[in-house]
Write an enzyme that holds these catalytic residues in place. Structure first.
Site, PDB file in Angstrom:
ATOM      1  N   ILE A  18      14.304   3.721  -4.880  1.00  0.00           N
ATOM      2  CA  ILE A  18      14.870   3.359  -6.078  1.00  0.00           C
ATOM      3  C   ILE A  18      14.446   4.404  -7.419  1.00  0.00           C
ATOM      4  O   ILE A  18      15.208   4.916  -8.003  1.00  0.00           O
ATOM      5  CB  ILE A  18      15.092   2.100  -6.515  1.00  0.00           C
ATOM      6  CG1 ILE A  18      16.051   1.140  -5.732  1.00  0.00           C
ATOM      7  CG2 ILE A  18      15.523   1.934  -7.998  1.00  0.00           C
ATOM      8  CD1 ILE A  18      16.008  -0.267  -5.963  1.00  0.00           C
ATOM      9  N   TYR A 153       6.785 -12.263  -5.693  1.00  0.00           N
ATOM     10  CA  TYR A 153       7.615 -11.198  -6.004  1.00  0.00           C
ATOM     11  C   TYR A 153       8.320 -11.759  -7.089  1.00  0.00           C
ATOM     12  O   TYR A 153       8.738 -11.162  -8.202  1.00  0.00           O
ATOM     13  CB  TYR A 153       8.471 -10.566  -4.689  1.00  0.00           C
ATOM     14  CG  TYR A 153       9.517  -9.641  -5.198  1.00  0.00           C
ATOM     15  CD1 TYR A 153       8.976  -8.173  -5.289  1.00  0.00           C
ATOM     16  CD2 TYR A 153      10.622  -9.807  -5.356  1.00  0.00           C
ATOM     17  CE1 TYR A 153      10.020  -7.425  -5.676  1.00  0.00           C
ATOM     18  CE2 TYR A 153      11.727  -9.063  -5.551  1.00  0.00           C
ATOM     19  CZ  TYR A 153      11.401  -7.682  -5.903  1.00  0.00           C
ATOM     20  OH  TYR A 153      12.419  -6.810  -6.174  1.00  0.00           O
TER      21      TYR A 153
END
Length: 249
Positions: A18, A153
């Site tokens: 990304i 996360y």
């Protein structure tokens, strides 16, 4: 005219995935981009593919505050200032929290959360000197619903959302907008290393649009958030997820 002509940006984790897509989208719109990445092999490949004059690669581990400050300061000096920051660098590992080792948790926090803090600290004086600018942090749809074995996360990305709102208020008076992007599942080399083919299909099947977002679409969304088209947008987390959040896990 291109949307970001004459502008400058720092993108962390810009070597691949990304981050690479965001950096490429910025460069395509006329922006000079500093790409910070710690992966030496990826860094060499990336350096060779950058457009002439548009990309400035820095071998940098964002968990090390001194490295970040040096890279950001050097880039701002080279190009005459700084307009945008994209905090994309991440380190992730999926496993049950009860068995996740301390070194893995530390690395995830050091890169994903502390790296964002260090980059914002390093960049803010340059953005203020410029008279304003824009920051885009990378969140995740994992903040909106539980993801198997992603406790650490998700916690980090939840902190990123909170930081985004806080800094939008703190820096707004200085003309700095702070927003976040929350991509859904995006097929990148890093994500493919922890998600099976069956996992990708399961995720795709849960989206109302019957597809997954691409890294290039995330890049285009980042361009929008830093552009004049988003001049009144700050403190928001924009989901790029083909509707998986509203459909639920």
């Amino acid at each position: 005219m291109k949307k970001l002509t004459g502008k400058t940006a720092v993108v962390t984790g810009g070597g691949g995935g990304i981050g690479r897509a965001i950096a490429d989208a910025f460069a395509a719109e006329g922006c000079k981009v500093a790409l910070l990445d710690h992966d030496a092999a990826l860094f060499e490949q990336r350096s060779a593919s950058l457009p002439p004059g548009g990309g400035h690669p820095y071998l940098c581990d964002v968990s090390d505050r001194r490295q970040v400050v040096r890279a950001v300061d050097d880039f701002a000096e080279r190009v005459g200032g700084l307009d945008f920051v994209v905090n994309n660098a991440v380190y992730f590992s999926y496993s049950p929290l009860a068995v996740m080792t301390e070194d893995v948790i530390d690395r995830m926090i050091d890169v994903g959360l502390k790296g964002t803090l260090w980059t914002m600290q390093a960049a803010t004086p340059h953005l203020v000197a410029r008279g304003g600018g824009a920051v885009v942090n990378l969140s995740s749809v994992a903040v909106s619903f539980a993801v198997r074995h992603a406790a650490v996360y998700s916690a980090i990305k939840g902190a990123i959302d909170a930081l985004t709102r806080q800094q939008a208020v703190e820096l707004g008076a200085q003309g700095i907008r702070v927003n976040a992007l929350a991509p859904g599942p995006v097929s990148t080399p890093g994500a493919r290393s922890v998600i099976t083919d069956e996992g990708w299909e399961a995720r795709r099947s849960r989206t109302p649009l019957g597809r997954l977002a691409t890294a290039e679409e995330v890049g285009a969304s980042a361009v929008f958030l830093v552009s004049e088209a988003a001049a009144s947008i700050t403190g928001v987390t924009l989901k790029i997820d083909a509707g998986i959040t509203v459909s639920g896990p």
